[in-house]
Design an enzyme around this catalytic site. Structure first.
Site, PDB file in Angstrom:
ATOM      1  N   ARG A   1      -2.212  -1.784  -3.300  1.00  0.00           N
ATOM      2  CA  ARG A   1      -1.673  -2.195  -4.596  1.00  0.00           C
ATOM      3  C   ARG A   1      -1.560  -3.718  -4.570  1.00  0.00           C
ATOM      4  O   ARG A   1      -0.798  -4.267  -3.783  1.00  0.00           O
ATOM      5  CB  ARG A   1      -0.318  -1.540  -4.844  1.00  0.00           C
ATOM      6  CG  ARG A   1      -0.382  -0.009  -4.876  1.00  0.00           C
ATOM      7  CD  ARG A   1       1.013   0.586  -4.962  1.00  0.00           C
ATOM      8  NE  ARG A   1       0.997   2.041  -4.920  1.00  0.00           N
ATOM      9  CZ  ARG A   1       0.985   2.821  -5.997  1.00  0.00           C
ATOM     10  NH1 ARG A   1       0.984   2.275  -7.194  1.00  0.00           N
ATOM     11  NH2 ARG A   1       0.976   4.134  -5.875  1.00  0.00           N
TER      12      ARG A   1
ATOM     13  N   ARG B   1      -3.876   4.008  -1.312  1.00  0.00           N
ATOM     14  CA  ARG B   1      -4.401   2.878  -2.068  1.00  0.00           C
ATOM     15  C   ARG B   1      -3.695   1.567  -1.748  1.00  0.00           C
ATOM     16  O   ARG B   1      -2.502   1.537  -1.430  1.00  0.00           O
ATOM     17  CB  ARG B   1      -4.315   3.166  -3.570  1.00  0.00           C
ATOM     18  CG  ARG B   1      -2.915   3.392  -4.090  1.00  0.00           C
ATOM     19  CD  ARG B   1      -2.906   3.840  -5.543  1.00  0.00           C
ATOM     20  NE  ARG B   1      -3.259   5.243  -5.684  1.00  0.00           N
ATOM     21  CZ  ARG B   1      -3.384   5.871  -6.856  1.00  0.00           C
ATOM     22  NH1 ARG B   1      -3.181   5.217  -7.975  1.00  0.00           N
ATOM     23  NH2 ARG B   1      -3.699   7.144  -6.906  1.00  0.00           N
TER      24      ARG B   1
ATOM     25  N   TYR C   1       0.835  -1.198   0.000  1.00  0.00           N
ATOM     26  CA  TYR C   1       0.000   0.000   0.000  1.00  0.00           C
ATOM     27  C   TYR C   1       0.871   1.250   0.000  1.00  0.00           C
ATOM     28  O   TYR C   1       2.054   1.207   0.329  1.00  0.00           O
ATOM     29  CB  TYR C   1      -0.938   0.033   1.205  1.00  0.00           C
ATOM     30  CG  TYR C   1      -0.270   0.321   2.533  1.00  0.00           C
ATOM     31  CD1 TYR C   1      -0.256   1.614   3.068  1.00  0.00           C
ATOM     32  CD2 TYR C   1       0.335  -0.691   3.272  1.00  0.00           C
ATOM     33  CE1 TYR C   1       0.333   1.879   4.287  1.00  0.00           C
ATOM     34  CE2 TYR C   1       0.930  -0.433   4.495  1.00  0.00           C
ATOM     35  CZ  TYR C   1       0.927   0.854   5.000  1.00  0.00           C
ATOM     36  OH  TYR C   1       1.526   1.114   6.209  1.00  0.00           O
ATOM     37  N   CYS C   2       0.282   2.359  -0.426  1.00  0.00           N
ATOM     38  CA  CYS C   2       0.977   3.642  -0.364  1.00  0.00           C
ATOM     39  C   CYS C   2       0.102   4.615   0.406  1.00  0.00           C
ATOM     40  O   CYS C   2      -0.594   4.215   1.330  1.00  0.00           O
ATOM     41  CB  CYS C   2       1.321   4.148  -1.760  1.00  0.00           C
ATOM     42  SG  CYS C   2      -0.103   4.476  -2.805  1.00  0.00           S
ATOM     43  N   ALA C   3       0.071   5.870   0.013  1.00  0.00           N
ATOM     44  CA  ALA C   3      -0.600   6.887   0.826  1.00  0.00           C
ATOM     45  C   ALA C   3      -2.100   6.678   0.924  1.00  0.00           C
ATOM     46  O   ALA C   3      -2.700   6.894   1.977  1.00  0.00           O
ATOM     47  CB  ALA C   3      -0.317   8.280   0.258  1.00  0.00           C
TER      48      ALA C   3
END
Length: 526
Positions: free
Chosen positions: A464, A462, A458-460
């Site tokens: 993935r 979302r 995951y990032c900020a």
């Protein structure tokens, strides 16, 4: 595409520390807006603590990328990033290279003239803890080294150095080789990058507007982080965030500048100008994120069918508040990005125009995270802020523009924004009160079940996900979890747009997947 997306996610690990600098320096400048720490010990401590982040961004990027791109986000990768960056910068910094070449650096700087200019043009003075480009290169090298060698077994008499312990040892030697390559390549690369930076800056406000337009267009791919690094950090000499947050230091550097290479802003007619210039790649986002998008949310709410207005209202309200206060725009943008792409193109154009106007007028404000109210408040007392209040005036104008454009285009073209027509996939926005177990279970079911998931990170905002069989993914099922949207960048790649609650969703997904063979690549250990 998958590799580029993971690269963007890795960059976010470094970007995530920027709010620390923004908060500390913002409060410091607020306490002592005239002396910049000279009149207050507390202000001085806060400003210097924030500068500790800005002055070591190269280390931060090297460590964050190495850690974020490592297969299992192990600390050995982060340590390797630190060692690699230290090795490279110690080997080819200005003092070291001068020693290799027999150059008397002190005498050269005292004499000045063409010889000093020729030396400066090689870029050795730019090699140090603030060099983000070196941080990115070393971070990628450290991540590759870890992923390739962390499971290597050595003979019994060397067994202690097997596996993950081998990686920091190898990265030291690989970094020596990288330093050797950069010794010959860096002067050429620096010249190209410096000229590119000058070209962008030479386009002035137009260049800033073009950047902002593409910044929005890249949001669906998740690659906007890579684009941002060029303009916000010291990759090609622009370093808009660092120079803005640097405040007093940037002003002092401008006063001492003797040429374009030493000027942290715009060099013209023998004068280095920074106020009204530094911050131009950030300022114009404030009117859009604080006013434009919330007004668009109101237009979408009013255009929703009456039976669905309550549901759509909660979605729009949460997205509008996130956009206004924190500058997190994805929950709103993904509400209309795919169902009404024309609106999104209009949004990208309006963003570019806003940044162009702010840059043209010299209205500047900066941020450590994004262009929301919190960052606006913190940056308002920064000595680099220039007529920042005019961004609020522009924001009010933009609120009217966004509302009218969205309201009339939705009605005129019968666009299927949330709550209109046959769209029944939208639900209440994901909030902190959501049952994360239910959310995670619904998402996994929509991805085709645990057995169809290959890896998750995951990032900020979302999740993935890499899936084994793209046919097993049911987007409508995923959306029932209350997420903002779903993107399919490739057949086997799925991005689930969650919003600010993404870490907690990931943690629950990770818990469910802990007994499976799925690779977990998230940042939960950061």
């Amino acid at each position: 595409m998958t590799s580029l997306q993971r690269f963007g996610k890795g960059l976010m690990g470094a970007v995530a520390v920027m709010p620390v600098a923004a908060i500390l320096m913002g409060i410091g400048y607020w306490i002592d807006p005239d002396g910049w720490g000279g009149n207050s010990v507390i202000a001085a401590i806060l400003i210097k603590a924030g500068a500790a982040v800005l002055d070591n961004l190269g280390y931060i990027f090297a460590i964050a990328l190495a850690f974020g791109l490592a297969k299992d986000s192990n600390g050995a990768a982060a340590l390797s990033g630190f060692l690699g960056f230290t090795t490279v910068t110690f080997l080819i910094n200005e003092k070291s290279v001068a020693g290799y070449q027999g150059v008397d650096l002190a005498a050269l700087k005292e004499a000045g003239g063409d010889e000093l200019l020729a030396w400066t043009a090689q870029g050795w003075g730019a090699v140090g803890p603030k060099n983000v480009l070196f941080g990115i290169l070393v971070g990628l090298l450290a991540a590759w080294t870890y992923n390739r060698f962390h499971a290597v077994k050595l003979p019994d008499f060397l067994a202690f150095f097997s596996g993950r312990r081998l990686v920091p040892i190898l990265i030291t030697f690989f970094s020596m080789l990288l330093a050797l390559v950069l010794y010959f390549v860096w002067p050429i690369l620096y010249s190209v990058l410096f000229n590119f930076g000058q070209l962008i800056q030479g386009m002035g406000a137009l260049g800033a507007g073009i950047y902002a337009f593409f910044n929005r267009l890249l949001i669906p791919t998740g690659l906007h982080h890579a684009l941002n690094s060029i303009f916000w950090f010291d990759v090609v000499g622009i370093d808009d965030i660092g120079k803005f947050l640097g405040g007093a230091g940037t002003i002092e550097a401008a006063a001492a500048a003797t040429d374009a290479a030493s000027c942290p802003g715009l060099w013209a007619d023998g004068v280095c100008t920074v106020q009204g210039v530094v911050g131009r790649y950030q300022a114009g986002f404030f009117p859009v994120m604080m006013f434009g998008l919330p007004a668009a949310a109101l237009a979408m709410y009013l255009r929703a069918d009456n039976p669905r207005k309550k549901i759509v209202g909660s979605l729009m309200m949460a997205g509008a508040l996130a956009s206004f206060f924190t500058g997190v725009t994805e929950p709103l943008e993904f509400a209309f990005m795919f169902v009404a792409p024309l609106l999104y193109i209009v949004h990208a154009i309006l963003t570019g125009i806003s940044v162009f106007i702010a840059a043209s007028m010299g209205w500047t404000a900066g941020f450590g995270f994004s262009a929301g109210f919190v960052d606006m408040l913190l940056s308002s007392q920064n000595p680099m802020a220039n007529q920042w209040y005019m961004l609020l005036v522009l924001g009010l104008v933009y609120a009217v523009v966004y509302f009218l454009v969205f309201y009339f285009l939705i009605g005129l073209l019968n666009l299927k924004t949330p709550g209109r027509g046959d769209d029944s996939d939208e639900g209440a926005t994901l909030s902190g009160n959501a049952e994360m177990n239910d959310v995670a279970s619904t998402i996994l079911a929509g991805l085709g079940g645990v057995e169809n998931v290959e890896s998750v990170d995951y990032c900020a905002t979302r999740l993935r996900v890499a899936v084994k069989d793209h046919l097993g993914v049911k987007e409508a099922e995923i959306k029932r979890a209350g997420v903002a949207g779903v993107i399919r960048p490739s057949q086997k790649t799925v991005q689930v747009i969650v919003g600010p609650q993404v870490q907690f969703v990931y943690d629950e997904v990770a818990r469910i997947l802990s007994d499976s063979s799925v690779t977990l690549l998230g940042e939960q250990d950061v």
